[in-house]
Write a protein that holds these residues in place. Structure first.
Motif, PDB file in Angstrom:
ATOM      1  N   TRP A   8     -35.963  33.829 -66.296  1.00  0.00           N
ATOM      2  CA  TRP A   8     -34.314  32.799 -66.081  1.00  0.00           C
ATOM      3  C   TRP A   8     -34.706  31.567 -66.145  1.00  0.00           C
ATOM      4  CZ3 TRP A   8     -29.600  35.649 -65.093  1.00  0.00           C
ATOM      5  CH2 TRP A   8     -29.194  36.837 -64.860  1.00  0.00           C
ATOM      6  N   LEU A   9     -33.925  30.859 -66.441  1.00  0.00           N
ATOM      7  CA  LEU A   9     -33.653  29.423 -66.271  1.00  0.00           C
ATOM      8  C   LEU A   9     -32.474  29.136 -65.962  1.00  0.00           C
ATOM      9  CD1 LEU A   9     -35.182  26.677 -66.542  1.00  0.00           C
ATOM     10  CD2 LEU A   9     -34.707  26.539 -68.135  1.00  0.00           C
ATOM     11  N   ILE A  10     -31.727  28.593 -65.552  1.00  0.00           N
ATOM     12  CA  ILE A  10     -30.335  28.247 -64.851  1.00  0.00           C
ATOM     13  C   ILE A  10     -29.934  27.374 -64.954  1.00  0.00           C
ATOM     14  CG2 ILE A  10     -28.541  29.116 -62.979  1.00  0.00           C
ATOM     15  CD1 ILE A  10     -30.677  31.530 -62.389  1.00  0.00           C
ATOM     16  N   THR A  11     -29.070  26.365 -65.092  1.00  0.00           N
ATOM     17  CA  THR A  11     -28.667  25.142 -64.858  1.00  0.00           C
ATOM     18  C   THR A  11     -28.467  24.893 -63.594  1.00  0.00           C
ATOM     19  OG1 THR A  11     -26.577  25.356 -65.524  1.00  0.00           O
ATOM     20  CG2 THR A  11     -27.723  25.163 -67.479  1.00  0.00           C
ATOM     21  N   ASP A  12     -28.030  23.218 -63.136  1.00  0.00           N
ATOM     22  CA  ASP A  12     -27.090  23.717 -62.555  1.00  0.00           C
ATOM     23  C   ASP A  12     -25.849  23.285 -62.969  1.00  0.00           C
ATOM     24  OD1 ASP A  12     -29.064  21.740 -60.522  1.00  0.00           O
ATOM     25  OD2 ASP A  12     -29.081  20.206 -61.288  1.00  0.00           O
ATOM     26  N   ALA A  13     -24.748  23.269 -61.010  1.00  0.00           N
ATOM     27  CA  ALA A  13     -22.863  22.873 -61.879  1.00  0.00           C
ATOM     28  C   ALA A  13     -22.623  22.641 -62.744  1.00  0.00           C
ATOM     29  CB  ALA A  13     -22.687  23.250 -61.213  1.00  0.00           C
ATOM     30  N   VAL A  14     -21.414  22.935 -63.535  1.00  0.00           N
ATOM     31  CA  VAL A  14     -21.603  21.955 -64.948  1.00  0.00           C
ATOM     32  C   VAL A  14     -19.844  22.374 -64.735  1.00  0.00           C
ATOM     33  CG1 VAL A  14     -20.843  21.493 -67.343  1.00  0.00           C
ATOM     34  CG2 VAL A  14     -23.295  22.117 -66.024  1.00  0.00           C
ATOM     35  N   THR A  15     -19.126  21.687 -64.619  1.00  0.00           N
ATOM     36  CA  THR A  15     -17.559  21.583 -65.362  1.00  0.00           C
ATOM     37  C   THR A  15     -16.976  21.261 -66.059  1.00  0.00           C
ATOM     38  OG1 THR A  15     -17.404  21.402 -62.625  1.00  0.00           O
ATOM     39  CG2 THR A  15     -15.079  20.690 -64.067  1.00  0.00           C
ATOM     40  N   ILE A  16     -16.825  22.628 -67.117  1.00  0.00           N
ATOM     41  CA  ILE A  16     -15.860  22.429 -68.501  1.00  0.00           C
ATOM     42  C   ILE A  16     -14.540  22.136 -68.763  1.00  0.00           C
ATOM     43  CG2 ILE A  16     -15.552  23.678 -70.645  1.00  0.00           C
ATOM     44  CD1 ILE A  16     -18.142  23.802 -69.162  1.00  0.00           C
ATOM     45  N   PRO A  17     -13.887  20.425 -68.748  1.00  0.00           N
ATOM     46  CA  PRO A  17     -12.579  20.014 -68.401  1.00  0.00           C
ATOM     47  C   PRO A  17     -11.668  20.657 -69.616  1.00  0.00           C
ATOM     48  CG  PRO A  17     -14.640  18.513 -70.131  1.00  0.00           C
ATOM     49  CD  PRO A  17     -14.810  19.515 -69.472  1.00  0.00           C
ATOM     50  N   GLY A  79     -11.295  24.409 -67.304  1.00  0.00           N
ATOM     51  CA  GLY A  79     -11.197  24.018 -65.710  1.00  0.00           C
ATOM     52  C   GLY A  79     -11.951  24.779 -64.426  1.00  0.00           C
ATOM     53  N   GLU A  80     -13.369  25.677 -64.680  1.00  0.00           N
ATOM     54  CA  GLU A  80     -14.232  26.348 -64.354  1.00  0.00           C
ATOM     55  C   GLU A  80     -15.573  25.727 -64.198  1.00  0.00           C
ATOM     56  OE1 GLU A  80     -13.672  30.693 -63.654  1.00  0.00           O
ATOM     57  OE2 GLU A  80     -13.197  30.847 -65.880  1.00  0.00           O
ATOM     58  N   THR A  81     -16.209  25.634 -62.755  1.00  0.00           N
ATOM     59  CA  THR A  81     -16.966  25.291 -62.887  1.00  0.00           C
ATOM     60  C   THR A  81     -18.333  26.419 -62.544  1.00  0.00           C
ATOM     61  OG1 THR A  81     -16.541  23.212 -61.415  1.00  0.00           O
ATOM     62  CG2 THR A  81     -18.950  24.170 -61.143  1.00  0.00           C
ATOM     63  N   ILE A  82     -19.507  25.987 -63.971  1.00  0.00           N
ATOM     64  CA  ILE A  82     -19.912  27.255 -63.905  1.00  0.00           C
ATOM     65  C   ILE A  82     -21.617  27.171 -63.666  1.00  0.00           C
ATOM     66  CG2 ILE A  82     -17.931  28.063 -65.433  1.00  0.00           C
ATOM     67  CD1 ILE A  82     -20.000  27.169 -68.162  1.00  0.00           C
ATOM     68  N   TYR A  83     -21.907  27.903 -64.171  1.00  0.00           N
ATOM     69  CA  TYR A  83     -23.663  28.159 -64.101  1.00  0.00           C
ATOM     70  C   TYR A  83     -24.193  28.613 -65.306  1.00  0.00           C
ATOM     71  CZ  TYR A  83     -23.321  26.973 -59.320  1.00  0.00           C
ATOM     72  OH  TYR A  83     -22.843  26.400 -57.937  1.00  0.00           O
ATOM     73  N   VAL A  84     -25.143  28.319 -66.191  1.00  0.00           N
ATOM     74  CA  VAL A  84     -25.355  28.943 -67.366  1.00  0.00           C
ATOM     75  C   VAL A  84     -27.086  28.964 -67.564  1.00  0.00           C
ATOM     76  CG1 VAL A  84     -26.068  27.952 -70.333  1.00  0.00           C
ATOM     77  CG2 VAL A  84     -23.963  27.491 -68.651  1.00  0.00           C
ATOM     78  N   ALA A  85     -27.326  30.041 -67.697  1.00  0.00           N
ATOM     79  CA  ALA A  85     -28.735  30.764 -67.310  1.00  0.00           C
ATOM     80  C   ALA A  85     -28.807  30.963 -68.822  1.00  0.00           C
ATOM     81  CB  ALA A  85     -28.745  31.982 -66.660  1.00  0.00           C
ATOM     82  N   VAL A  86     -30.543  31.032 -69.170  1.00  0.00           N
ATOM     83  CA  VAL A  86     -31.118  30.814 -70.041  1.00  0.00           C
ATOM     84  C   VAL A  86     -31.982  32.427 -70.579  1.00  0.00           C
ATOM     85  CG1 VAL A  86     -32.438  30.593 -72.682  1.00  0.00           C
ATOM     86  CG2 VAL A  86     -30.446  28.646 -71.819  1.00  0.00           C
ATOM     87  N   VAL A  87     -31.907  32.976 -70.872  1.00  0.00           N
ATOM     88  CA  VAL A  87     -33.011  34.453 -70.212  1.00  0.00           C
ATOM     89  C   VAL A  87     -33.639  34.894 -71.121  1.00  0.00           C
ATOM     90  CG1 VAL A  87     -32.906  36.635 -69.095  1.00  0.00           C
ATOM     91  CG2 VAL A  87     -30.990  35.314 -68.424  1.00  0.00           C
TER      92      VAL A  87
END
Length: 216
Positions: A8-17, A79-87
């Motif tokens: 797994w490689l996981i991003t920091d928090a990202v908010t989708i406006p 409108g959410e803050t998400i984390y994205v994972a490349v697996v």
């Protein structure tokens, strides 16, 4: 040891406006005989547990041995803050190579002239088809575009209009200009090809619209 990968490689928090944002990644496999693949997952809560990544937004069973840009819409997370994972999740495959992770709004209209397919050598007074492959890098489906070319920087040959297409993002099309290159003299000729006017609109990214090939 051959086994099922689970890396797994996981991003920091990202908010989708707003709508229109995508997650994009350039990926390739190291060896076509053992093509690695991957999945892209989203968590709306935290990045500390794999169980938090409940949404799979992209699945690529096997990559090619050249970089391809893959992308997935993030409209479901406005409108959410998400984390994205490349697996990396293949079984007994070889290396997965990935680069250029980004969350962005892609251009609506963007054609990439990915390659030209002209012979290195030709004959005097013989037609040489001017052929190339474009890729739709725009968010809007590509229905039509224009192609022109010049020889050694001279005047452009008449515009060749390509229509009746339906290319989604990252889909490709191979064209052949309706006027072939033909020379009555020997020499080295630079065939400079440009694509433009996706869906009769301005191409929003123009640094990938042109390519050249030499014919002797």
């Amino acid at each position: 040891t051959p086994a099922q990968a689970d890396r797994w490689l996981i991003t920091d928090a990202v908010t989708i406006p707003a709508t229109g944002y995508v997650f994009a990644i350039d990926a390739m496999c190291y060896e076509l005989a053992y093509p690695d693949g991957f999945a892209v997952k989203v968590s709306t809560t935290n990045r500390d547990s794999r169980d938090a990544f409940t949404e799979t937004i992209l699945t690529v069973p096997a990559c090619t041995d050249q970089f391809v840009t893959y992308q997935a819409s993030l409209d479901d997370f406005v409108g959410e803050t998400i984390y994205v994972a490349v697996v990396q999740n293949s079984n007994d495959k070889n290396f997965l190579i990935a680069d250029n992770f980004k969350v962005y709004v892609p251009a609506s209209y963007d054609i990439e002239l990915a390659s030209l397919n002209l012979p290195a050598y030709g004959q005097i007074n013989s037609d040489i088809p001017v052929t190339g492959t474009i890729v739709n890098k725009g968010a809007i489906s590509l229905e039509e575009f224009d192609v022109t070319y010049n020889v050694n920087g001279g005047d452009d040959v008449a515009v060749f209009h390509v229509s009746d297409l339906d290319l989604e993002y990252n889909e490709s099309y191979t064209f052949t200009h309706n006027i072939p290159f033909n020379s009555s003299a020997s020499g080295t000729f630079a065939i400079n090809v440009t694509v433009s006017n996706p869906n009769a609109s301005a191409d929003q990214i123009t640094d990938n619209n042109a390519a050249s090939a030499s014919v002797i």
